[in-house]
Design a protein around this motif. Structure first.
Motif, mmCIF file in Angstrom:
data_model
loop_
_atom_site.group_PDB
_atom_site.id
_atom_site.type_symbol
_atom_site.label_atom_id
_atom_site.label_comp_id
_atom_site.label_asym_id
_atom_site.label_seq_id
_atom_site.Cartn_x
_atom_site.Cartn_y
_atom_site.Cartn_z
ATOM 1 N N LEU A 17 68.269 14.746 61.745
ATOM 2 C CA LEU A 17 70.112 15.291 61.354
ATOM 3 C C LEU A 17 70.300 14.599 60.281
ATOM 4 O O LEU A 17 69.526 13.634 59.581
ATOM 5 C CB LEU A 17 70.912 13.861 61.636
ATOM 6 C CG LEU A 17 70.998 14.211 63.723
ATOM 7 C CD1 LEU A 17 72.041 14.005 64.291
ATOM 8 C CD2 LEU A 17 70.733 15.461 64.592
ATOM 9 N N GLU A 18 70.506 15.762 60.125
ATOM 10 C CA GLU A 18 71.231 15.918 58.049
ATOM 11 C C GLU A 18 73.083 15.554 58.252
ATOM 12 O O GLU A 18 73.317 17.007 58.898
ATOM 13 C CB GLU A 18 70.650 16.724 57.381
ATOM 14 C CG GLU A 18 69.177 16.811 57.168
ATOM 15 C CD GLU A 18 68.092 17.838 56.254
ATOM 16 O OE1 GLU A 18 67.016 18.265 56.008
ATOM 17 O OE2 GLU A 18 69.010 19.372 56.499
ATOM 18 N N PHE A 19 73.003 15.182 57.684
ATOM 19 C CA PHE A 19 74.359 15.370 56.858
ATOM 20 C C PHE A 19 75.104 15.512 55.750
ATOM 21 O O PHE A 19 74.342 15.259 54.540
ATOM 22 C CB PHE A 19 75.291 13.797 57.346
ATOM 23 C CG PHE A 19 74.919 12.864 58.635
ATOM 24 C CD1 PHE A 19 75.658 13.367 59.774
ATOM 25 C CD2 PHE A 19 73.806 12.440 59.185
ATOM 26 C CE1 PHE A 19 75.994 13.110 60.987
ATOM 27 C CE2 PHE A 19 73.014 12.083 59.997
ATOM 28 C CZ PHE A 19 74.672 12.638 61.250
ATOM 29 N N ARG A 49 72.611 2.041 64.097
ATOM 30 C CA ARG A 49 73.192 2.672 64.541
ATOM 31 C C ARG A 49 74.807 3.041 65.069
ATOM 32 O O ARG A 49 75.136 1.883 65.026
ATOM 33 C CB ARG A 49 72.506 2.799 66.539
ATOM 34 C CG ARG A 49 72.866 3.509 67.305
ATOM 35 C CD ARG A 49 72.664 3.494 68.258
ATOM 36 N NE ARG A 49 73.148 4.372 69.547
ATOM 37 C CZ ARG A 49 74.807 4.831 69.305
ATOM 38 N NH1 ARG A 49 75.486 4.106 69.294
ATOM 39 N NH2 ARG A 49 74.924 5.824 70.321
ATOM 40 N N ASP A 50 74.808 4.143 64.666
ATOM 41 C CA ASP A 50 76.163 4.295 64.238
ATOM 42 C C ASP A 50 76.612 5.886 64.934
ATOM 43 O O ASP A 50 75.307 6.233 65.810
ATOM 44 C CB ASP A 50 76.442 4.683 63.345
ATOM 45 C CG ASP A 50 77.012 3.600 62.164
ATOM 46 O OD1 ASP A 50 77.574 2.304 62.464
ATOM 47 O OD2 ASP A 50 76.071 3.372 61.367
ATOM 48 N N VAL A 91 79.105 8.504 60.856
ATOM 49 C CA VAL A 91 78.352 8.586 59.452
ATOM 50 C C VAL A 91 78.782 9.933 59.463
ATOM 51 O O VAL A 91 78.380 10.028 57.628
ATOM 52 C CB VAL A 91 76.972 9.175 60.646
ATOM 53 C CG1 VAL A 91 75.853 9.279 59.475
ATOM 54 C CG2 VAL A 91 75.893 7.845 61.324
ATOM 55 N N ALA A 92 79.382 11.352 59.859
ATOM 56 C CA ALA A 92 79.239 12.210 59.467
ATOM 57 C C ALA A 92 80.787 12.744 59.052
ATOM 58 O O ALA A 92 80.791 12.857 57.919
ATOM 59 C CB ALA A 92 79.719 13.597 60.641
ATOM 60 N N GLY A 93 81.848 11.495 59.427
ATOM 61 C CA GLY A 93 82.928 11.547 58.138
ATOM 62 C C GLY A 93 83.839 13.498 58.668
ATOM 63 O O GLY A 93 83.479 13.773 59.754
#
Length: 161
Positions: free
Chosen positions: A29-31, A68-69, A74-76
């Motif tokens: 995944l990319e944020f 691990r979140d 993580v995205a906010g």
């Protein structure tokens, strides 16, 4: 949806509450982050992401750990996507091996953070492919070479691939 394994699959940017419908366990995944930077981690299949981060209260980049979140944490407010485009060039490990590597890393010291040699993308690529590389770093180095090398040395040989 296209199969994400072995195809170089990449989804469009979306909200964090929707990515779980697109992502499969072990997907990268990319944020989106300000300035074009992307934070990268591995999807756990249950709404969470394994990633290297300092986390709350960290005062030094030398304090990075594997965590691990929840994706939404993580995205906010940023967008997220699946990005397994390296699958076209690199064989991903089996899902169970990717998740095993990620789970075994939890809580461990990630090493002193270094944007060029030890960042979250290096770690995610190591977990998914066994190759600790960062496309963001490669793109940056080649961009610098494209800008500064031609006037001095002609066409640059791509320094990194």
């Amino acid at each position: 949806m296209a199969e994400s394994k072995d195809t170089g699959h990449q989804t469009p940017w979306t909200d964090s509450d929707k990515i779980g419908r697109e992502a499969k366990p072990g997907d990268k995944l990319e944020f989106q982050r300000p300035g074009g930077y992307k934070h990268v981690g591995i999807y756990d299949g249950e709404g969470g992401v394994y990633h290297m981060s300092g986390g709350a209260g960290v005062t030094s980049k030398s304090d990075s750990h594997y965590r691990r979140d929840e994706i939404s944490q993580v995205a906010g407010k940023s967008k997220v996507r699946v990005n397994n485009e390296r699958d076209a060039a690199w064989q991903p490990l089996q899902e169970t091996e990717i998740l095993k590597r990620a789970q075994e890393s939890l809580g461990k010291f990630g090493g002193t953070y270094n944007a060029a040699s030890n960042n979250c993308e290096h770690k995610a690529n190591y977990m998914r492919y066994g190759k600790p590389e960062s496309q963001q770093v490669i793109n940056m180095v080649n961009g610098i070479a494209d800008t500064f090398c031609p006037p001095y040395c002609g066409e640059h040989p791509s320094f990194l691939y």
